[in-house]
Design a protein around this motif. Structure first.
Motif, PDB file in Angstrom:
ATOM      1  N   ASN A   1      69.669  76.085  25.940  1.00 42.23           N
ATOM      2  CA  ASN A   1      68.956  75.271  24.957  1.00 42.23           C
ATOM      3  C   ASN A   1      67.519  75.754  24.780  1.00 42.23           C
ATOM      4  OD1 ASN A   1      68.794  72.804  23.241  1.00 42.23           O
ATOM      5  ND2 ASN A   1      67.254  72.217  24.751  1.00 42.23           N
ATOM      6  N   GLU A   2      66.896  76.137  25.886  1.00 45.28           N
ATOM      7  CA  GLU A   2      65.529  76.656  25.822  1.00 45.28           C
ATOM      8  C   GLU A   2      65.493  77.967  25.021  1.00 45.28           C
ATOM      9  OE1 GLU A   2      61.962  78.249  28.798  1.00 45.28           O
ATOM     10  OE2 GLU A   2      63.944  77.745  29.589  1.00 45.28           O
ATOM     11  N   PHE A   3      66.435  78.844  25.283  1.00 43.31           N
ATOM     12  CA  PHE A   3      66.480  80.127  24.564  1.00 43.31           C
ATOM     13  C   PHE A   3      66.655  79.906  23.063  1.00 43.31           C
ATOM     14  CE2 PHE A   3      69.049  83.447  22.568  1.00 43.31           C
ATOM     15  CZ  PHE A   3      68.222  84.555  22.753  1.00 43.31           C
ATOM     16  N   LEU A   4      67.588  79.033  22.690  1.00 43.70           N
ATOM     17  CA  LEU A   4      67.848  78.808  21.264  1.00 43.70           C
ATOM     18  C   LEU A   4      66.724  78.027  20.597  1.00 43.70           C
ATOM     19  CD1 LEU A   4      71.689  78.053  21.373  1.00 43.70           C
ATOM     20  CD2 LEU A   4      70.536  80.132  20.579  1.00 43.70           C
ATOM     21  N   GLY A   5      65.926  77.323  21.392  1.00 38.20           N
ATOM     22  CA  GLY A   5      64.754  76.672  20.821  1.00 38.20           C
ATOM     23  C   GLY A   5      63.711  77.687  20.388  1.00 38.20           C
ATOM     24  N   GLY A   6      63.627  78.808  21.133  1.00 35.49           N
ATOM     25  CA  GLY A   6      62.666  79.856  20.786  1.00 35.49           C
ATOM     26  C   GLY A   6      63.242  80.907  19.867  1.00 35.49           C
ATOM     27  N   THR A   7      64.574  81.007  19.834  1.00 35.95           N
ATOM     28  CA  THR A   7      65.255  81.990  18.976  1.00 35.95           C
ATOM     29  C   THR A   7      66.370  81.261  18.243  1.00 35.95           C
ATOM     30  OG1 THR A   7      64.848  83.626  20.729  1.00 35.95           O
ATOM     31  CG2 THR A   7      66.339  84.275  18.947  1.00 35.95           C
ATOM     32  N   PRO A   8      66.018  80.514  17.200  1.00 36.24           N
ATOM     33  CA  PRO A   8      67.021  79.682  16.520  1.00 36.24           C
ATOM     34  C   PRO A   8      68.145  80.499  15.882  1.00 36.24           C
ATOM     35  CG  PRO A   8      64.776  79.061  15.895  1.00 36.24           C
ATOM     36  CD  PRO A   8      64.678  80.373  16.609  1.00 36.24           C
ATOM     37  N   VAL A   9      69.346  79.960  15.964  1.00 33.17           N
ATOM     38  CA  VAL A   9      70.516  80.507  15.286  1.00 33.17           C
ATOM     39  C   VAL A   9      71.113  79.342  14.495  1.00 33.17           C
ATOM     40  CG1 VAL A   9      72.807  81.538  15.537  1.00 33.17           C
ATOM     41  CG2 VAL A   9      70.942  82.233  17.075  1.00 33.17           C
ATOM     42  N   ALA A  10      71.011  79.409  13.173  1.00 31.69           N
ATOM     43  CA  ALA A  10      71.383  78.271  12.324  1.00 31.69           C
ATOM     44  C   ALA A  10      72.794  77.765  12.606  1.00 31.69           C
ATOM     45  CB  ALA A  10      71.243  78.656  10.855  1.00 31.69           C
TER      46      ALA A  10
END
Length: 269
Positions: free
Chosen positions: A230-239
């Motif tokens: 969740n932290e990674f996708l918060g900084g690198t969003p993937v729609a």
């Protein structure tokens, strides 16, 4: 705002092991505890001074006959034992017992240090603390506290669903990061590997609970892994991953409640 959210998630992930409390009771252990409470309640009442039972307790809601609230407590213990089943967690009945028990606890704390039966109550109350934890609250129970048991069946279903969600999330993240030219191959593969481990950890948790084994270590590892992704996708969003992560996060929240841990995915407001 975004940095604050990421910092919160990172803190939860790093602290996940520390957030784990006592080992969660499985359904069979909880049934045994409830039966013990119902049995020990009789012994506790027998140890009380007969004159004490005739006393009047002046509580926050007015005067209460001691014998009456002891009878209400006894009835609540018996009702919980009768109602609790593998497929019915009896959260309402547990809440009633804990509220009645809190009234008894307040009575003894008022001014009864020398009363015969107080030692028995203090010993008995330790089981109520364990019961409260199994229902996501504490004893004595605060006013307005929510009481809800997440049973083994619900834990297994949440872990199973989370494992399936991880497959969908992995595909969405892999495809999305491939299209993001600013993300190198090593970073993408590391993210995908972490999602693979979510599935592995979820299956390990499901297996432990299904086998009636202690599972707090598996829950801690799984929830920590979800927090990391969740932290990674918060900084690198993937729609394409966002709605899947939301569904996955809902199941992680169920597991968090079941094991008395903080949710690794902040709920949307």
């Amino acid at each position: 705002m975004k940095k604050t959210l990421l910092a919160l998630v990172a803190a939860v992930w790093c602290l996940a092991p520390a957030l784990a409390g006592a080992e969660r009771l499985n359904d069979k252990e909880l049934a045994n505890l409830i039966s013990k409470i119902a049995s020990d309640e009789d012994k506790f009442r027998d140890a009380l001074d007969p004159q004490l039972k005739k006393a009047v307790y002046r509580g926050p809601n007015g005067e209460v006959n001691v014998e009456r609230f002891l009878k209400d407590f006894s009835d609540a213990a018996e009702k919980l034992e009768d109602r609790y089943k593998k497929d019915y967690s009896a959260s309402t009945e547990a809440g009633d017992l804990l509220r009645q028990g809190t009234t008894v606890d307040n009575f003894f704390k008022r001014d009864q240090a020398a009363t015969r039966g107080e030692s028995e109550w203090n010993r008995f109350a330790e089981n109520l603390k364990v019961l409260a934890a199994a229902y996501g609250t504490e004893f004595p129970m605060p006013a307005g506290a929510a009481v809800r048991r997440v049973g083994d069946k619900e834990v297994i279903a949440a872990a199973d669903g989370l494992a399936r969600d991880a497959d969908r999330l992995k595909k969405a993240v892999d495809n999305g990061l491939k299209q993001n030219k600013s993300i190198d191959k090593a970073t993408r593969e590391a993210a995908v590997r972490d999602i693979d481990l979510i599935k592995q950890d979820a299956n390990a948790l499901k297996s432990a609970v299904n086998g009636g084994k202690p599972a707090s270590a598996q829950a801690t590892q799984l929830l920590g892994r979800v927090g990391k992704v969740n932290e990674f996708l918060g900084g690198t969003p993937v729609a394409a991953a966002t709605p899947i992560l939301g569904v996955l996060g809902g199941k992680a929240s169920i597991l968090s409640q079941a094991f008395g841990m903080a949710s690794p995915v902040p709920m949307a407001r």
